[in-house]
Design a protein around this motif. Structure first.
Motif, PDB file in Angstrom:
ATOM      1  N   ALA A 132       5.227  -9.586 -11.668  1.00  0.00           N
ATOM      2  CA  ALA A 132       6.467 -10.278 -12.125  1.00  0.00           C
ATOM      3  C   ALA A 132       7.136 -11.285 -11.249  1.00  0.00           C
ATOM      4  O   ALA A 132       8.192 -11.914 -11.693  1.00  0.00           O
ATOM      5  N   GLY A 133       6.900 -11.376  -9.993  1.00  0.00           N
ATOM      6  CA  GLY A 133       7.313 -12.141  -9.076  1.00  0.00           C
ATOM      7  C   GLY A 133       8.723 -11.566  -8.526  1.00  0.00           C
ATOM      8  O   GLY A 133       9.323 -12.157  -7.747  1.00  0.00           O
ATOM      9  N   GLN A 134       8.909 -10.197  -8.617  1.00  0.00           N
ATOM     10  CA  GLN A 134      10.234  -9.556  -8.020  1.00  0.00           C
ATOM     11  C   GLN A 134       9.997  -9.253  -6.885  1.00  0.00           C
ATOM     12  O   GLN A 134      11.101  -8.937  -5.995  1.00  0.00           O
ATOM     13  N   ARG A 135       9.019  -8.992  -6.184  1.00  0.00           N
ATOM     14  CA  ARG A 135       8.801  -8.534  -4.853  1.00  0.00           C
ATOM     15  C   ARG A 135       7.354  -9.118  -4.321  1.00  0.00           C
ATOM     16  O   ARG A 135       6.464  -9.019  -5.102  1.00  0.00           O
ATOM     17  N   LYS A 136       7.395  -9.351  -2.985  1.00  0.00           N
ATOM     18  CA  LYS A 136       5.890  -9.602  -2.369  1.00  0.00           C
ATOM     19  C   LYS A 136       5.704  -9.180  -0.998  1.00  0.00           C
ATOM     20  O   LYS A 136       6.243  -9.748  -0.151  1.00  0.00           O
ATOM     21  N   PRO A 137       5.352  -7.963  -0.890  1.00  0.00           N
ATOM     22  CA  PRO A 137       5.100  -7.352   0.465  1.00  0.00           C
ATOM     23  C   PRO A 137       4.057  -8.334   1.190  1.00  0.00           C
ATOM     24  O   PRO A 137       3.118  -8.868   0.383  1.00  0.00           O
ATOM     25  N   ALA A 138       4.004  -8.460   2.488  1.00  0.00           N
ATOM     26  CA  ALA A 138       2.965  -9.237   3.167  1.00  0.00           C
ATOM     27  C   ALA A 138       1.603  -8.502   3.490  1.00  0.00           C
ATOM     28  O   ALA A 138       0.598  -8.857   3.439  1.00  0.00           O
ATOM     29  N   LYS A 139       1.878  -7.143   3.473  1.00  0.00           N
ATOM     30  CA  LYS A 139       0.713  -6.302   4.001  1.00  0.00           C
ATOM     31  C   LYS A 139       0.816  -5.133   3.480  1.00  0.00           C
ATOM     32  O   LYS A 139       1.913  -4.243   3.059  1.00  0.00           O
ATOM     33  N   VAL A 140      -0.316  -4.278   2.672  1.00  0.00           N
ATOM     34  CA  VAL A 140      -0.288  -2.704   2.125  1.00  0.00           C
ATOM     35  C   VAL A 140      -1.318  -2.168   2.920  1.00  0.00           C
ATOM     36  O   VAL A 140      -2.501  -2.489   2.355  1.00  0.00           O
ATOM     37  N   ASP A 141      -1.089  -1.104   3.255  1.00  0.00           N
ATOM     38  CA  ASP A 141      -2.232  -0.018   3.766  1.00  0.00           C
ATOM     39  C   ASP A 141      -1.841   1.019   3.169  1.00  0.00           C
ATOM     40  O   ASP A 141      -0.872   1.792   3.385  1.00  0.00           O
ATOM     41  N   VAL A 142      -2.964   1.755   2.540  1.00  0.00           N
ATOM     42  CA  VAL A 142      -2.947   2.799   1.730  1.00  0.00           C
ATOM     43  C   VAL A 142      -4.145   3.761   2.315  1.00  0.00           C
ATOM     44  O   VAL A 142      -5.302   3.290   2.216  1.00  0.00           O
ATOM     45  N   ARG A 143      -3.958   5.025   2.747  1.00  0.00           N
ATOM     46  CA  ARG A 143      -4.977   5.954   3.109  1.00  0.00           C
ATOM     47  C   ARG A 143      -4.718   7.056   2.218  1.00  0.00           C
ATOM     48  O   ARG A 143      -3.607   7.669   2.167  1.00  0.00           O
ATOM     49  N   VAL A 144      -5.874   7.769   1.804  1.00  0.00           N
ATOM     50  CA  VAL A 144      -5.742   8.765   0.925  1.00  0.00           C
ATOM     51  C   VAL A 144      -6.866  10.040   1.493  1.00  0.00           C
ATOM     52  O   VAL A 144      -7.889   9.764   1.581  1.00  0.00           O
ATOM     53  N   LEU A 145      -6.472  11.112   1.379  1.00  0.00           N
ATOM     54  CA  LEU A 145      -7.497  12.190   1.930  1.00  0.00           C
ATOM     55  C   LEU A 145      -7.449  13.142   0.545  1.00  0.00           C
ATOM     56  O   LEU A 145      -6.573  13.583  -0.029  1.00  0.00           O
ATOM     57  N   LEU A 146      -8.709  13.361   0.228  1.00  0.00           N
ATOM     58  CA  LEU A 146      -9.125  14.200  -1.000  1.00  0.00           C
ATOM     59  C   LEU A 146     -10.223  15.158  -0.529  1.00  0.00           C
ATOM     60  O   LEU A 146     -11.068  14.924   0.163  1.00  0.00           O
ATOM     61  N   PRO A 147     -10.254  16.108  -1.363  1.00  0.00           N
ATOM     62  CA  PRO A 147     -11.281  17.301  -1.192  1.00  0.00           C
ATOM     63  C   PRO A 147     -12.580  16.809  -1.360  1.00  0.00           C
ATOM     64  O   PRO A 147     -12.971  15.778  -2.151  1.00  0.00           O
ATOM     65  N   SER A 148     -13.480  17.061  -0.458  1.00  0.00           N
ATOM     66  CA  SER A 148     -15.158  16.602  -0.389  1.00  0.00           C
ATOM     67  C   SER A 148     -15.693  17.251  -1.762  1.00  0.00           C
ATOM     68  O   SER A 148     -15.226  18.548  -2.122  1.00  0.00           O
ATOM     69  N   ARG A 149     -16.466  16.376  -2.394  1.00  0.00           N
ATOM     70  CA  ARG A 149     -17.279  17.008  -3.627  1.00  0.00           C
ATOM     71  C   ARG A 149     -18.349  18.118  -3.197  1.00  0.00           C
ATOM     72  O   ARG A 149     -19.007  18.933  -3.930  1.00  0.00           O
ATOM     73  N   THR A 150     -18.512  18.300  -2.092  1.00  0.00           N
ATOM     74  CA  THR A 150     -19.409  19.222  -1.528  1.00  0.00           C
ATOM     75  C   THR A 150     -19.078  20.642  -1.317  1.00  0.00           C
ATOM     76  O   THR A 150     -19.803  21.546  -1.104  1.00  0.00           O
TER      77      THR A 150
END
Length: 293
Positions: A132-150
């Motif tokens: 909607a043009g209400q904000r605009k960060p220059a950079k986004v870094d996302v890291r996610v740890l999840l359980p392994s399927r094994t």
């Protein structure tokens, strides 16, 4: 007479008191960084650090070098006592914290969870605001740890293992983990083409079932919750199965803020150390495809 030197934390404490007391009201524009530096007798760098602390606590909005910050519209609801936000269910408390994190020019989100469903839902509002043009960060870094399927998950798990010889409970969890992760990654990476935002999204797999969920926001905030197990019945592949599972959306999130006392600061710092250690040691690359990762 020369004023005594103040640290950026002391400046943050004073500004927080002004917001808590109503001297600075929601929606009110703050003095410029130059004016605050003159008032407190400190360098502008200390003022910027103080403002970042308050932004991380959702007390300030629009913190940047180019214009004065403003007191957040919900600042009065966030404060309780000395600026400590009260615990809330994940489905209530996570979304506004994620939205506040997206007010920073560089958004950093680390998450340890079971499926990333809550994170995917919470990130919807800041994405809408970006489109909607209400904000605009220059950079986004996302890291996610999840359980392994094994691994053999501690939960969700059938009450009687003999009732799930085909592994339907595990497959149901894996489908949720992969689907939610794919949606999260797709929605964030789409910002590259649509808004020219530098976005990086990474997933890694853990060799254990996390008994807690943890969200780390912009290096200044940690949100922590226990997964509490309940016994429930689910229909999977037209078969009713009793299982032990965690209702993550109802898990109570406990907020901790860097700079909000020794306890909170230490918890945030140690949580980052713990997450980074898991990320860099025993976790493995995770691919969000059926039968992989």
């Amino acid at each position: 007479m020369k004023r005594p030197h103040r640290s950026h934390r002391e400046v943050a404490d004073e500004l927080r008191d002004r917001i808590s007391s109503g001297l600075l009201r929601p929606g009110q524009r703050m003095p410029t960084q130059a004016e605050l530096a003159e008032e407190f007798g400190v360098e502008r760098g200390a003022i910027r650090e103080a403002l970042r602390i308050l932004q991380g606590e959702s007390l300030l909005a629009n913190v940047s070098k180019g214009r004065p910050a403003t007191v957040a519209d919900l600042a009065g609801h966030v404060l309780s006592g000395r600026g400590v936000a009260e615990p809330q269910p994940t489905m209530v408390g996570l979304a506004p914290r994620i939205a506040a994190a997206f007010e920073s020019p560089h958004v950093e989100i680390d998450a340890l969870c079971l499926t990333s469903i809550s994170l995917t839902m919470a990130i919807g509002e800041p994405l809408r605001q970006i489109h909607a043009g209400q904000r605009k960060p220059a950079k986004v870094d996302v890291r996610v740890l999840l359980p392994s399927r094994t691994i053999d998950l501690a939960f969700p798990a059938p009450v009687d293992s003999g009732d799930d010889e085909g592994g339907q409970v595990h497959r149901r969890w894996l489908d949720q983990r992969n689907a939610q992760g794919q949606v999260l990654r797709h929605n964030l990476l789409a910002l590259r083409a649509s808004h020219d935002i530098d976005v990086h999204v990474s997933f890694r797999a853990l060799p254990f079932t996390p008994p807690v969920k943890l969200y780390l926001l912009n290096g200044s905030e940690a949100l922590f919750a226990y997964y509490t197990l309940v016994k429930q019945s689910e229909e999977i592949d037209h078969e009713h199965l009793e299982m032990y599972d965690a209702q993550g959306a109802q898990s109570m999130l406990f907020p901790f803020h860097q700079g909000e006392g020794l306890r909170d600061t230490t918890f945030v710092e140690q949580s980052h150390l713990w997450f980074n250690a898991l990320w860099g040691t025993i976790s493995q690359d995770l691919e969000l495809e059926m039968g992989r990762g």
